[in-house]
Design a protein around this motif. Structure first.
Motif, PDB file in Angstrom:
ATOM      1  N   GLU A  63     -28.376 -30.593 -28.525  1.00 35.57           N
ATOM      2  CA  GLU A  63     -27.704 -29.193 -27.880  1.00 35.57           C
ATOM      3  C   GLU A  63     -27.417 -29.693 -26.234  1.00 35.57           C
ATOM      4  O   GLU A  63     -26.404 -29.331 -25.729  1.00 35.57           O
ATOM      5  CB  GLU A  63     -28.777 -28.217 -27.896  1.00 35.57           C
ATOM      6  CG  GLU A  63     -28.654 -27.459 -29.370  1.00 35.57           C
ATOM      7  CD  GLU A  63     -29.734 -26.535 -29.468  1.00 35.57           C
ATOM      8  OE1 GLU A  63     -30.690 -26.531 -28.796  1.00 35.57           O
ATOM      9  OE2 GLU A  63     -29.460 -25.699 -30.672  1.00 35.57           O
ATOM     10  N   GLU A  64     -28.383 -30.302 -25.799  1.00 37.86           N
ATOM     11  CA  GLU A  64     -28.408 -30.908 -24.348  1.00 37.86           C
ATOM     12  C   GLU A  64     -27.005 -31.879 -24.395  1.00 37.86           C
ATOM     13  O   GLU A  64     -26.260 -31.658 -23.200  1.00 37.86           O
ATOM     14  CB  GLU A  64     -29.382 -31.628 -24.207  1.00 37.86           C
ATOM     15  CG  GLU A  64     -30.842 -30.758 -23.823  1.00 37.86           C
ATOM     16  CD  GLU A  64     -32.135 -31.410 -23.389  1.00 37.86           C
ATOM     17  OE1 GLU A  64     -31.945 -32.784 -23.195  1.00 37.86           O
ATOM     18  OE2 GLU A  64     -33.157 -30.956 -23.394  1.00 37.86           O
ATOM     19  N   GLN A  65     -26.798 -32.659 -25.122  1.00 35.32           N
ATOM     20  CA  GLN A  65     -25.534 -33.472 -25.130  1.00 35.32           C
ATOM     21  C   GLN A  65     -24.403 -32.562 -25.178  1.00 35.32           C
ATOM     22  O   GLN A  65     -23.389 -32.815 -24.565  1.00 35.32           O
ATOM     23  CB  GLN A  65     -25.726 -34.561 -26.282  1.00 35.32           C
ATOM     24  CG  GLN A  65     -26.556 -35.735 -26.045  1.00 35.32           C
ATOM     25  CD  GLN A  65     -26.501 -36.691 -27.213  1.00 35.32           C
ATOM     26  OE1 GLN A  65     -25.874 -36.690 -28.055  1.00 35.32           O
ATOM     27  NE2 GLN A  65     -27.185 -37.871 -26.885  1.00 35.32           N
ATOM     28  N   LEU A  66     -24.332 -31.755 -26.019  1.00 30.10           N
ATOM     29  CA  LEU A  66     -23.062 -30.774 -26.287  1.00 30.10           C
ATOM     30  C   LEU A  66     -22.975 -30.054 -25.005  1.00 30.10           C
ATOM     31  O   LEU A  66     -22.036 -30.185 -24.463  1.00 30.10           O
ATOM     32  CB  LEU A  66     -23.211 -29.926 -27.286  1.00 30.10           C
ATOM     33  CG  LEU A  66     -22.181 -28.586 -27.410  1.00 30.10           C
ATOM     34  CD1 LEU A  66     -20.963 -29.380 -27.513  1.00 30.10           C
ATOM     35  CD2 LEU A  66     -22.448 -27.916 -28.222  1.00 30.10           C
ATOM     36  N   ASN A  67     -24.023 -29.497 -24.211  1.00 24.61           N
ATOM     37  CA  ASN A  67     -23.750 -28.911 -23.015  1.00 24.61           C
ATOM     38  C   ASN A  67     -23.368 -29.701 -21.845  1.00 24.61           C
ATOM     39  O   ASN A  67     -22.758 -29.133 -21.121  1.00 24.61           O
ATOM     40  CB  ASN A  67     -25.050 -28.046 -22.691  1.00 24.61           C
ATOM     41  CG  ASN A  67     -25.565 -27.225 -23.841  1.00 24.61           C
ATOM     42  OD1 ASN A  67     -24.759 -26.495 -24.361  1.00 24.61           O
ATOM     43  ND2 ASN A  67     -26.978 -26.911 -23.811  1.00 24.61           N
ATOM     44  N   SER A  68     -23.538 -30.816 -21.967  1.00 23.70           N
ATOM     45  CA  SER A  68     -23.419 -31.985 -20.839  1.00 23.70           C
ATOM     46  C   SER A  68     -22.098 -32.669 -20.936  1.00 23.70           C
ATOM     47  O   SER A  68     -21.865 -33.573 -20.151  1.00 23.70           O
ATOM     48  CB  SER A  68     -24.372 -32.613 -20.220  1.00 23.70           C
ATOM     49  OG  SER A  68     -24.926 -33.530 -21.390  1.00 23.70           O
ATOM     50  N   ALA A  69     -21.318 -32.451 -22.120  1.00 18.78           N
ATOM     51  CA  ALA A  69     -20.431 -33.399 -22.661  1.00 18.78           C
ATOM     52  C   ALA A  69     -19.027 -32.895 -21.955  1.00 18.78           C
ATOM     53  O   ALA A  69     -18.874 -31.884 -21.721  1.00 18.78           O
ATOM     54  CB  ALA A  69     -20.281 -33.449 -24.099  1.00 18.78           C
ATOM     55  N   PRO A  70     -18.291 -34.027 -21.309  1.00 19.55           N
ATOM     56  CA  PRO A  70     -16.830 -33.572 -20.977  1.00 19.55           C
ATOM     57  C   PRO A  70     -16.060 -32.945 -22.177  1.00 19.55           C
ATOM     58  O   PRO A  70     -16.343 -33.067 -23.368  1.00 19.55           O
ATOM     59  CB  PRO A  70     -16.303 -35.036 -20.614  1.00 19.55           C
ATOM     60  CG  PRO A  70     -17.442 -35.760 -20.624  1.00 19.55           C
ATOM     61  CD  PRO A  70     -18.620 -35.360 -21.322  1.00 19.55           C
ATOM     62  N   ARG A  71     -15.282 -32.024 -21.791  1.00 19.87           N
ATOM     63  CA  ARG A  71     -14.348 -31.366 -22.695  1.00 19.87           C
ATOM     64  C   ARG A  71     -13.688 -32.015 -23.694  1.00 19.87           C
ATOM     65  O   ARG A  71     -14.016 -31.571 -25.025  1.00 19.87           O
ATOM     66  CB  ARG A  71     -13.364 -30.404 -21.937  1.00 19.87           C
ATOM     67  CG  ARG A  71     -12.325 -29.666 -22.817  1.00 19.87           C
ATOM     68  CD  ARG A  71     -11.603 -28.684 -21.997  1.00 19.87           C
ATOM     69  NE  ARG A  71     -12.455 -27.832 -21.381  1.00 19.87           N
ATOM     70  CZ  ARG A  71     -11.996 -26.926 -20.481  1.00 19.87           C
ATOM     71  NH1 ARG A  71     -10.554 -26.727 -20.496  1.00 19.87           N
ATOM     72  NH2 ARG A  71     -12.528 -26.020 -19.743  1.00 19.87           N
TER      73      ARG A  71
END
Length: 290
Positions: A63-71
């Motif tokens: 979830e953290e990786q998704l929230n910080s991922a570039p579009r």
């Protein structure tokens, strides 16, 4: 480097006296916490409670990786996150933690359920059945369920000890199919078997009569009905179906075999076993019954 042989190293650490909490603390130095916790979640040598905690932490890290991922990376990260959620649901169901499995849906956010039902239909059906919400799968507006997914869900329910839920799921599925005019013999036979298992013999026989009446081939399903009734110990009823088949098709060796076996007629069985016109497999089965 990375997580190469991490499973072996983690197990060696536990054997050397480190705790699972110590292993989890090492995640602070991991380049990829998702993979780190996923390896521990898959480690069958860990206690179930520790594996579930590893699953939960892998989901949180994803979830953290998704929230910080570039579009551009977001679709990939979301798919990876959802796959971990499916695994967590599956693990919790396998360990009898239905309420906790259901909570994954509540915490996943809008849109997850639709994708879950489409990508993992058997697991979705299993979760609904285990949580007592299987009626929602068979409402008038519900999408048709893939047959393979229903049967797979029933297998997993039985594997986890939920035989009652598995039977209810199959019963509702067969009843819905027949109500929707899907008159495959497999639906009638499957539903009749469930009725027989709970002692509803008259209901089962009435259903089998309906099946044979709707058969596109006259007397084509009589022997299947007979076999099912014989298996349930209802020999007179089984003989009734088999006898009707033999009267309609007196040349049918399969019908002759069924009637002779149910009547325990050694002479008739011997005649079939010695007949050159009977199929070889039928002659062998007849000889074995003598």
């Amino acid at each position: 480097s990375g997580l190469f042989r991490f499973d072996q190293l983690a197990r060696a650490s536990i054997d050397a006296g480190y705790s699972t909490a110590d292993l989890f603390a090492f995640s602070a130095n991991a380049a990829d916490p998702v993979s780190f916790f996923s390896v521990l979640a898959a480690a069958e040598w860990l206690p179930a409670a520790d594996r579930e905690q590893a699953f939960t932490r892998s989901v949180a890290a994803a979830e953290e990786q998704l929230n910080s991922a570039p579009r551009p990376q977001a679709p990939y990260r979301r798919q990876a996150l959802n796959e971990l959620r499916y695994q967590l649901i599956e693990f919790r169901l396998a360990n009898g933690r239905t309420a906790q499995a259901q909570s994954v849906l509540a915490n996943a956010g809008e849109g997850f359920v639709e994708g879950f039902a489409a990508r993992r239909p058997a697991l979705y059906i299993q979760l609904k059945a285990a949580s007592g919400a299987m009626d929602e799968l068979f409402t008038a507006n519900a999408a048709p369920l893939p047959e393979f997914a229903v049967h797979q869900a029933a297998v997993e329910l039985r594997r986890s000890g939920s035989d009652g839920a598995a039977d209810s799921l199959l019963r509702l599925f067969y009843e819905k199919k027949i109500a929707d005019r899907a008159y495959s013999p497999s639906y009638f036979l499957g539903l009749a078997e469930l009725y027989l298992q709970r002692g509803a013999n008259q209901q089962a026989e009435a259903l089998l009569r309906r099946m044979t009446a709707l058969s596109p081939e006259p007397y084509g399903d009589h022997l299947d009905a007979s076999v099912l009734l014989e298996k349930a110990g209802l020999l007179p009823s089984a003989l009734g179906f088999a006898s009707e088949k033999m009267r309609a098709e007196p040349w049918s060796r399969a019908a002759q075999f069924a009637v002779a076996g149910l009547e325990q007629s050694s002479a008739a069985l011997a005649a079939i076993a010695g007949s050159n016109s009977a199929p070889y497999e039928l002659r062998v089965r007849t000889a074995q019954q003598l």
